[in-house]
Scaffold this active site. Sequence first.
Site, short mmCIF file in Angstrom:
data_model
loop_
_atom_site.label_atom_id
_atom_site.label_comp_id
_atom_site.label_asym_id
_atom_site.label_seq_id
_atom_site.Cartn_x
_atom_site.Cartn_y
_atom_site.Cartn_z
N ARG A 128 35.36 52.44 40.37
CA ARG A 128 35.69 52.74 41.75
C ARG A 128 36.03 54.22 41.87
O ARG A 128 35.75 55.02 40.99
CB ARG A 128 36.83 51.84 42.22
CG ARG A 128 36.40 50.38 42.23
CD ARG A 128 37.42 49.49 42.87
NE ARG A 128 38.65 49.44 42.13
CZ ARG A 128 39.80 49.05 42.65
NH1 ARG A 128 39.89 48.71 43.90
NH2 ARG A 128 40.88 49.01 41.91
N GLY A 131 41.74 41.98 37.38
CA GLY A 131 40.70 42.77 38.01
C GLY A 131 41.26 43.60 39.15
O GLY A 131 42.45 43.91 39.19
N CYS A 132 40.40 43.97 40.08
CA CYS A 132 40.82 44.78 41.23
C CYS A 132 42.04 44.16 41.91
O CYS A 132 42.01 43.01 42.33
CB CYS A 132 39.67 44.88 42.23
SG CYS A 132 40.11 45.70 43.77
N PHE A 133 43.11 44.94 42.02
CA PHE A 133 44.36 44.34 42.51
C PHE A 133 44.35 44.01 43.99
O PHE A 133 45.22 43.29 44.47
CB PHE A 133 45.58 45.18 42.15
CG PHE A 133 45.53 46.67 42.44
CD1 PHE A 133 44.70 47.22 43.40
CD2 PHE A 133 46.37 47.53 41.74
CE1 PHE A 133 44.69 48.58 43.66
CE2 PHE A 133 46.39 48.89 41.99
CZ PHE A 133 45.53 49.41 42.96
N TRP A 134 43.36 44.47 44.73
CA TRP A 134 43.29 44.09 46.14
C TRP A 134 43.14 42.58 46.29
O TRP A 134 43.82 41.95 47.09
CB TRP A 134 42.12 44.78 46.83
CG TRP A 134 42.20 46.27 46.87
CD1 TRP A 134 43.29 47.06 46.67
CD2 TRP A 134 41.11 47.17 47.14
NE1 TRP A 134 42.95 48.39 46.80
CE2 TRP A 134 41.61 48.49 47.08
CE3 TRP A 134 39.75 46.98 47.41
CZ2 TRP A 134 40.82 49.61 47.30
CZ3 TRP A 134 38.95 48.09 47.63
CH2 TRP A 134 39.49 49.40 47.58
#
Length: 225
Positions: free
Chosen positions: A3, A52-55
């Site tokens: 990202r 993974g992606c914390f969102w």
Amino acid sequence: MRRSLLFPAILALVAACQQAPATAGEVDVLAPAAARQAKETPGLKTAVFAGGCFWGVEGVFSHVLGVKSVLTGYHGGSARTANYERIGYGDTGHAEAVQVTYDPAVVRYDQLVRIIFSVVADPTLKDRQGPDEGTQYRAALVPLSEEQRLVASAYLAQMKASGVWKKPVITPIEGYKKFYPAEGYHQDFMAKNRKHPYILAWDVAKVAALKKRFPGFYKPDFTRG
């Protein structure tokens, strides 16, 4: 997939993960109920999860009954490199993670662990989740107490023997170091950015899977950190 690395924070909101395929989130299984249930004393507890992606991890836990707050951040590296642009290089030791405050009278630690491996993180993947690749996107359980450690260890062993996953379960338990809160624009990201391309492609489906798999734990309101 890496990202945003060198963009300012404001550009990261636009550029991060936008090259992700326009497809639904890939994790939707029913992990086994824990044979070793958490024996937690009354009062709010805190847990740390990397998935993974914390969102998306934040987004799912923010819709779980009994969860009082979710904070996105970084675990596993030093304070000097605990920022979004720097960890994007994948060499700081950090994992994108969430710090979850929960009421064990409503949802136990073992139930939170079951949820993350049912609808958030694939435990057979190393240093990646979904479209994101790099050590910062590894899945890990980070116990904050001896009881959490015992539950996590028992559950990972149970997962490996369950036959639910066709590939080896490799998610590790990591010793707690320090949790560094992420930048403000990452907090409550899904609630603030419901039309973001990455959220639509990967994370909306995770929340839908939570509602489908665990209707008794799902709440429609987003718990803001």
